[in-house]
Structure formats: structure tokens, C-alpha cells
Design an enzyme around this catalytic site. Structure first.
Site, short mmCIF file in Angstrom:
data_model
loop_
_atom_site.label_atom_id
_atom_site.label_comp_id
_atom_site.label_asym_id
_atom_site.label_seq_id
_atom_site.Cartn_x
_atom_site.Cartn_y
_atom_site.Cartn_z
N GLU A 34 96.22 20.07 -108.00
CA GLU A 34 97.82 20.13 -107.71
C GLU A 34 98.08 20.85 -106.39
O GLU A 34 97.76 22.05 -106.23
CB GLU A 34 98.83 20.59 -108.69
CG GLU A 34 99.84 19.57 -109.00
CD GLU A 34 99.48 18.05 -109.25
OE1 GLU A 34 99.53 17.21 -108.46
OE2 GLU A 34 99.24 18.11 -110.44
N SER A 127 105.66 6.93 -108.39
CA SER A 127 106.27 5.50 -107.90
C SER A 127 106.38 5.47 -106.51
O SER A 127 106.27 4.22 -106.04
CB SER A 127 107.50 5.42 -108.89
OG SER A 127 108.51 6.35 -108.48
N ASP A 172 98.33 10.79 -103.61
CA ASP A 172 98.99 9.75 -104.20
C ASP A 172 98.83 8.28 -103.63
O ASP A 172 98.48 7.27 -104.37
CB ASP A 172 100.73 10.23 -104.29
CG ASP A 172 100.93 11.24 -105.06
OD1 ASP A 172 100.04 12.02 -105.61
OD2 ASP A 172 102.06 11.67 -104.76
#
Length: 387
Positions: A34, A127, A172
Site C-alpha cells: 500500500e 471505483s 489501481d
């Protein structure tokens, strides 16, 4: 210029909508690694079986673009020759992608697009990248732009930088477009070399626990962390000019500069260096089927994010701590940018229902917030269908 409305019904332009292109663009999870992507480090993401769906068609105009979000009953109309940043966050993802396509010198015409989503926003399952990459993939197919998958990931990342204002790494977008069914990716964010590893979790599954909180710090602190890492690199470069990012720094080298690094720069850099090492060790563990070792590295990742990188929050920390004494949970950590969103848990499949009830009850008692759960499976990246 763009105009938007929260319509009460389907806009008239979409009543006889017959698409020529369909796109399914997935969200992503990240098992470990991360905040390492924008430091040119290593990450371990994969797309998931929760997606945003797009339908596209040309509308016969030169430059009028109409977007309808069926999920949020929202309508956006803009001229692709006259783009500007919107006050509404979601609009900037599609406006930004359109802008980056134009920057590349690609030719667009007017089009209509309907968007539907089964991705939770604010859950840390990206998203935003699914929206960017799906939209870019659809325009690429609709107008035969000739963009490669990697180019789609890169222009989508730039859209987020330039229109949304979030200086995200490439993870992402790469995971959303490039993932393979039932595999996880070891991605080198410097070279974009990807190794696809079979997602063999034996009797375990991946469970996301959504805190249902999103602290206001998230966006501003994300960019601050990036600045702190880059500032540490600038100090180290004065002696080691070959260092281009924290990817090129080891712990021994970092210790040389501990006294020179200001504020939290040492802590931030130390976390990134250790997290890169955890990702490499996690790759070895997952290939060998050593889920206990893999899980311990997940816990180590969370500890670093909590204490050194300081992007966790009480709700996330509570859920990770709650999992630690359960012998059927191998690992747990916060996932995503931080300050809310989900924990990702590697858990024995037959214990999920029991654990969810227990965790939800304890979480509600502590925070008076309902806990949501999302069971996910590694999935294929963006799929484009020409009708």
C-alpha cells in the site's frame, strides 16, 4: 463547458438507446503493498468480480457528449472541444479521461453513454479507476483510437492527476485493466513488469469489511504522504544521485540520513522500504502455499500503515485487532488510501458467516456504525464487447 442534472427520469436522449459498445470494468483489491506504487515500488493487486458497466453509441453530433448514470440518476452533458474541471467529483473522472484522449491527439465525435455500477464508492476498491478505465476503453473501441491497454491505464492515471487532483500511482488503473481471472499480480510500478500468480488460497477466501466511514483527511493526506516521500528522496539524492525514488533506497542507506530528514519523512520512507520487502516476501509465501506467513506479512503491513505511515483510523484499527486472535483468520490489514474504507481479510471460507456476525456486533457496539461485508474473488480485467 459541462452541465449536469440529477434527473428524475431517464433523459429523453436515452429513451431509445441502442449501444454499439459494452464495457465491464472491475474494481480492485490489493493484498499487500500500500502506498508503494507512487514510490515506484511493488504491489500485489487484482481485479474483483464487482464492476462498473458502460454502454456507448455515437449520437451523430460533432462534439456533444451525454452521460447518464443509472446508479445515481445523474446526467452530464459536455462539449469535448470545450472541457473544464467540474465542481462535481464524479464528473471529473470522465471529463479528465476525455481530456487526456484529446491531449494524445486522438479524434472524437459526439457520443452517448449509460453507466451502471455494483461497486461501492468509498470502500477503497477503486471505483474511480474502474470508472476511468472503463470509460477510456469504451471510447477507444467506439472510435477505433488504437490505444493499447497500458496506454489506457496511463491516460486514466493522468486524468486523475490533472482533473481530480489526486496524485495516485498506477496500481489501481493497471489492476482494473490488466488482471487475469483467478490470478493476482506482482506489479513492479517502476518498469510495469507484471508477474501473474495463481490465486490459490486453499480453503480460504478474501473478505472485505467495509467500515462505512470516510474521514475528510483522505484526499489531502494522500498527496501529503507523496510529498513527504519525495522530499526524503531529495535529501538522499544529494549524496546518492542515482536514487530516483524510495525504490532505490534500503534501510541501511536511510539510516545515514535520519538526522537530516524533517518531520515525518524518516517514518514515511521507512514504511515504504519495509513494505516493498513485505511484498516480495509475500510473493514467495503465496507461491509456496504458506498462508500463515502471508497473513503475518498482511498484519505487518497494517502495523506500518498505522504507526509509520499514519493513514489508518480507529475504525480500521479496531477491525484488524479484532481479527488477530482468530485462528481461522490468517491475516488482516487496511486496504486503499486510508482513513476509512475496508479491511481485507484472509479467512477460512466456512467461518465467514460466523465471523461477520461477531465482527458486526462488536463494531456496532464500539462505533454505532453498521458494518458491511463484501466477499470478492480475483477476476478478469476490463472486458470490451462490440455489438
Amino acid at each position: 463547458m459541462s452541465t449536469s442534472t440529477n434527473a428524475q427520469k431517464l433523459p429523453e436522449a436515452f429513451t431509445d438507446f441502442k449501444p454499439s459498445i459494452k464495457v465491464a470494468s472491475p474494481g480492485r483489491i490489493n493484498l499487500i503493498g500500500e502506498h508503494t506504487d507512487y514510490n515506484n515500488g511493488f504491489v500485489m493487486p487484482t481485479a474483483i468480480d464487482k464492476k462498473i458497466y458502460f454502454e456507448f453509441k455515437e449520437n451523430g453530433t460533432d462534439s456533444t457528449c451525454r452521460i447518464y448514470s443509472a446508479t445515481y440518476n445523474a446526467h452530464l452533458e459536455f462539449d469535448h472541444n470545450n472541457l473544464s474541471i467540474s465542481e462535481k467529483s464524479w464528473e471529473n473522472y470522465v471529463l479528465g479521461v476525455t481530456n487526456e484522449i484529446k491531449v494524445l491527439g486522438k479524434s472524437l465525435k459526439g457520443f452517448d453513454c449509460i453507466i451502471k455500477s455494483d461497486l461501492s464508492t468509498g470502500a477503497g476498491i477503486s471505483s474511480s479507476a474502474a470508472l476511468e478505465c472503463g470509460f477510456a476503453s469504451g471510447l477507444n473501441a467506439l472510435f477505433d483510437l488504437g490505444l493499447s491497454k497500458v496506454e489506457i491505464t496511463q491516460l486514466s492515471q493522468k486524468a486523475e492527476h490533472n482533473f481530480v487532483g489526486n496524485k495516485c500511482g498506477i496500481m489501481d488503473q493497471y489492476a482494473s485493466v490488466m488482471s487475469k481471472q483467478d490470478h493476482i499480480i506482482l506489479l513492479d510500478c517502476e518498469s510495469l513488469h507484471a508477474e501473474y500468480i495463481p490465486a490459490d488460497f486453499k480453503s480460504c477466501k478474501l473478505l472485505l469489511l467495509n467500515t462505512n466511514v470516510s474521514h475528510n483527511l483522505a484526499d489531502s493526506e494522500y498527496n501529503t504522504r507523496r510529498q513527504e516521500c519525495e522530499a526524503a528522496v531529495e535529501v538522499i539524492q544529494k549524496k546518492y544521485p542515482e536514487v530516483k525514488s524510495l525504490r532505490d533506497v534500503n534501510l541501511e542507506m536511510l539510516e545515514e540520513f535520519k538526522a537530516q530528514l524533517e518531520g515525518k519523512q524518516y517514518q514515511r520512507a521507512r514504511y515504504v522500504i519495509e513494505e516493498n520487502e513485505r511484498v516480495i516476501n509475500a510473493t514467495t509465501a503465496i507461491k509456496a502455499g504458506k498462508l500463515n506467513e502471508f497473513g503475518e506479512l498482511m498484519y505487518g503491513s497494517h502495523d506500518g500503515l498505522q504507526h509509520n505511515y499514519e493513514v489508518s483510523c480507529p475504525e480500521l484499527d479496531f477491525l484488524v485487532e479484532f481479527s488477530r486472535d482468530k485462528d481461522y483468520i490468517y491475516g488482516s490489514r487496511m486496504m486503499g488510501g486510508g482513513f476509512g474504507g475496508c479491511t481485507i481479510n484472509l479467512i477460512e471460507a466456512d467461518k465467514i458467516d460466523e465471523y461477520v456476525v461477531e465482527a458486526a456486533e462488536a463494531y456496532f457496539k464500539k462505533f454505532n456504525i453498521k458494518l458491511d461485508t463484501i466477499a470478492v474473488s480475483p477476476s478478469e480485467g476490463t472486458i470490451v464487447e462490440k455489438l
